[in-house]
Design a protein around this motif. Structure first.
Motif, mmCIF file in Angstrom:
data_model
loop_
_atom_site.group_PDB
_atom_site.id
_atom_site.type_symbol
_atom_site.label_atom_id
_atom_site.label_comp_id
_atom_site.label_asym_id
_atom_site.label_seq_id
_atom_site.Cartn_x
_atom_site.Cartn_y
_atom_site.Cartn_z
ATOM 1 N N SER A 141 34.946 -8.425 -13.815
ATOM 2 C CA SER A 141 36.416 -8.464 -13.796
ATOM 3 C C SER A 141 36.925 -9.397 -12.704
ATOM 4 C CB SER A 141 36.977 -7.060 -13.575
ATOM 5 O OG SER A 141 36.588 -6.217 -14.626
ATOM 6 N N ALA A 142 36.299 -9.354 -11.549
ATOM 7 C CA ALA A 142 36.698 -10.253 -10.466
ATOM 8 C C ALA A 142 36.409 -11.698 -10.846
ATOM 9 C CB ALA A 142 35.975 -9.885 -9.176
ATOM 10 N N GLY A 143 35.310 -11.933 -11.530
ATOM 11 C CA GLY A 143 34.979 -13.282 -11.962
ATOM 12 C C GLY A 143 35.974 -13.848 -12.960
ATOM 13 N N LEU A 144 36.622 -12.962 -13.714
ATOM 14 C CA LEU A 144 37.637 -13.428 -14.657
ATOM 15 C C LEU A 144 38.828 -14.064 -13.943
ATOM 16 C CD1 LEU A 144 37.602 -10.568 -17.300
ATOM 17 C CD2 LEU A 144 36.710 -12.889 -17.535
ATOM 18 N N LEU A 145 39.033 -13.702 -12.682
ATOM 19 C CA LEU A 145 40.096 -14.342 -11.917
ATOM 20 C C LEU A 145 39.851 -15.841 -11.776
ATOM 21 C CD1 LEU A 145 40.673 -11.699 -9.112
ATOM 22 C CD2 LEU A 145 42.274 -12.311 -10.925
ATOM 23 N N GLU A 146 38.584 -16.235 -11.764
ATOM 24 C CA GLU A 146 38.261 -17.654 -11.689
ATOM 25 C C GLU A 146 38.619 -18.373 -12.983
ATOM 26 O OE1 GLU A 146 36.465 -19.645 -9.038
ATOM 27 O OE2 GLU A 146 37.731 -18.102 -8.173
ATOM 28 N N LEU A 147 38.514 -17.673 -14.104
ATOM 29 C CA LEU A 147 38.798 -18.295 -15.392
ATOM 30 C C LEU A 147 40.285 -18.321 -15.727
ATOM 31 C CD1 LEU A 147 35.934 -16.776 -17.543
ATOM 32 C CD2 LEU A 147 36.075 -19.066 -16.585
ATOM 33 N N PHE A 148 40.959 -17.218 -15.456
ATOM 34 C CA PHE A 148 42.367 -17.092 -15.817
ATOM 35 C C PHE A 148 43.232 -17.259 -14.578
ATOM 36 C CE2 PHE A 148 40.054 -14.406 -18.913
ATOM 37 C CZ PHE A 148 40.270 -15.201 -20.019
ATOM 38 N N ASP A 149 43.386 -18.479 -14.178
ATOM 39 C CA ASP A 149 44.141 -18.795 -12.976
ATOM 40 C C ASP A 149 45.633 -18.585 -13.222
ATOM 41 O OD1 ASP A 149 44.527 -19.567 -10.398
ATOM 42 O OD2 ASP A 149 44.289 -21.717 -10.776
ATOM 43 N N GLY A 193 53.508 -18.534 -2.605
ATOM 44 C CA GLY A 193 53.029 -19.847 -2.220
ATOM 45 C C GLY A 193 51.598 -19.910 -1.719
ATOM 46 N N CYS A 194 50.885 -18.773 -1.625
ATOM 47 C CA CYS A 194 49.525 -18.837 -1.091
ATOM 48 C C CYS A 194 48.527 -17.887 -1.762
ATOM 49 C CB CYS A 194 49.537 -18.575 0.411
ATOM 50 S SG CYS A 194 50.039 -16.918 0.835
ATOM 51 N N LEU A 195 48.977 -16.879 -2.454
ATOM 52 C CA LEU A 195 48.069 -15.882 -3.023
ATOM 53 C C LEU A 195 47.897 -16.148 -4.512
ATOM 54 C CD1 LEU A 195 46.468 -13.358 -2.273
ATOM 55 C CD2 LEU A 195 48.444 -12.003 -2.956
ATOM 56 N N ASP A 196 46.817 -16.848 -4.865
ATOM 57 C CA ASP A 196 46.550 -17.142 -6.265
ATOM 58 C C ASP A 196 45.269 -16.432 -6.706
ATOM 59 O OD1 ASP A 196 44.680 -18.643 -4.930
ATOM 60 O OD2 ASP A 196 45.036 -20.469 -6.069
ATOM 61 N N ALA A 197 44.847 -16.698 -7.941
ATOM 62 C CA ALA A 197 43.682 -16.017 -8.495
ATOM 63 C C ALA A 197 42.418 -16.308 -7.689
ATOM 64 C CB ALA A 197 43.491 -16.429 -9.952
ATOM 65 N N HIS A 198 42.265 -17.534 -7.231
ATOM 66 C CA HIS A 198 41.070 -17.876 -6.456
ATOM 67 C C HIS A 198 41.041 -17.136 -5.118
ATOM 68 C CE1 HIS A 198 37.616 -20.411 -5.616
ATOM 69 N NE2 HIS A 198 38.083 -20.544 -4.388
ATOM 70 N N ALA A 199 42.193 -17.003 -4.479
ATOM 71 C CA ALA A 199 42.260 -16.252 -3.217
ATOM 72 C C ALA A 199 41.939 -14.775 -3.446
ATOM 73 C CB ALA A 199 43.640 -16.399 -2.589
ATOM 74 N N LEU A 200 42.437 -14.207 -4.540
ATOM 75 C CA LEU A 200 42.125 -12.810 -4.858
ATOM 76 C C LEU A 200 40.642 -12.625 -5.148
ATOM 77 C CD1 LEU A 200 45.137 -11.687 -7.048
ATOM 78 C CD2 LEU A 200 44.560 -10.927 -4.742
ATOM 79 N N TRP A 201 40.043 -13.609 -5.817
ATOM 80 C CA TRP A 201 38.610 -13.525 -6.093
ATOM 81 C C TRP A 201 37.823 -13.491 -4.784
ATOM 82 C CZ3 TRP A 201 34.722 -17.169 -5.089
ATOM 83 C CH2 TRP A 201 33.481 -16.847 -5.619
ATOM 84 N N HIS A 202 38.183 -14.351 -3.847
ATOM 85 C CA HIS A 202 37.509 -14.336 -2.543
ATOM 86 C C HIS A 202 37.718 -13.008 -1.831
ATOM 87 C CE1 HIS A 202 35.695 -18.237 -1.960
ATOM 88 N NE2 HIS A 202 36.746 -18.792 -2.554
ATOM 89 N N LEU A 203 38.900 -12.449 -1.938
ATOM 90 C CA LEU A 203 39.182 -11.153 -1.309
ATOM 91 C C LEU A 203 38.330 -10.042 -1.921
ATOM 92 C CD1 LEU A 203 41.042 -9.767 0.787
ATOM 93 C CD2 LEU A 203 42.623 -9.337 -1.107
ATOM 94 N N LEU A 204 38.145 -10.056 -3.218
ATOM 95 C CA LEU A 204 37.370 -9.012 -3.893
ATOM 96 C C LEU A 204 35.869 -9.135 -3.651
ATOM 97 C CD1 LEU A 204 39.261 -8.767 -7.286
ATOM 98 C CD2 LEU A 204 39.199 -7.084 -5.454
ATOM 99 N N THR A 205 35.383 -10.327 -3.338
ATOM 100 C CA THR A 205 33.941 -10.472 -3.130
ATOM 101 C C THR A 205 33.470 -9.783 -1.854
ATOM 102 O OG1 THR A 205 34.241 -12.618 -2.057
ATOM 103 C CG2 THR A 205 33.756 -12.617 -4.431
ATOM 104 N N ILE A 206 34.356 -9.546 -0.917
ATOM 105 C CA ILE A 206 33.952 -8.881 0.333
ATOM 106 C C ILE A 206 33.494 -7.451 0.067
ATOM 107 C CG2 ILE A 206 34.724 -8.121 2.611
ATOM 108 C CD1 ILE A 206 36.633 -10.601 2.527
#
Length: 76
Positions: free
Chosen positions: A28-36, A42-55
């Motif tokens: 599910s977290a990886g889907l954030l990379e696909l569905f941007d 101005g700063c919190l996008d799908a890629h940033a959320l993906w990095h946050l979830l990987t922790i």
């Protein structure tokens, strides 16, 4: 592959349930990379959320592997 490992052991091993859940959450977290989507504030996008979830996902994976190692050590 982790989900395929966890499903047959779902009822008998607690850490197999955790691994199955981890695999689903990781996908599910990886889907954030696909569905941007456009950045929020101005700063919190799908890629940033993906990095946050990987922790927490990486920490959780370590805990699961530690429990599996303890299970295998007790089995011998």
């Amino acid at each position: 592959l982790w989900l395929a490992w966890a499903l047959p052991r779902w009822r008998s091993l607690r850490h197999a349930r955790w691994m199955g859940t981890w695999a689903l959450l990781g996908t599910s977290a990886g889907l954030l990379e696909l569905f941007d989507f456009a950045p929020i504030w101005g700063c919190l996008d799908a890629h940033a959320l993906w990095h946050l979830l990987t922790i927490p996902l990486n920490y959780w994976l370590y805990v699961i592997w530690a429990e599996d190692a303890a299970y295998l050590a007790d089995e011998e």
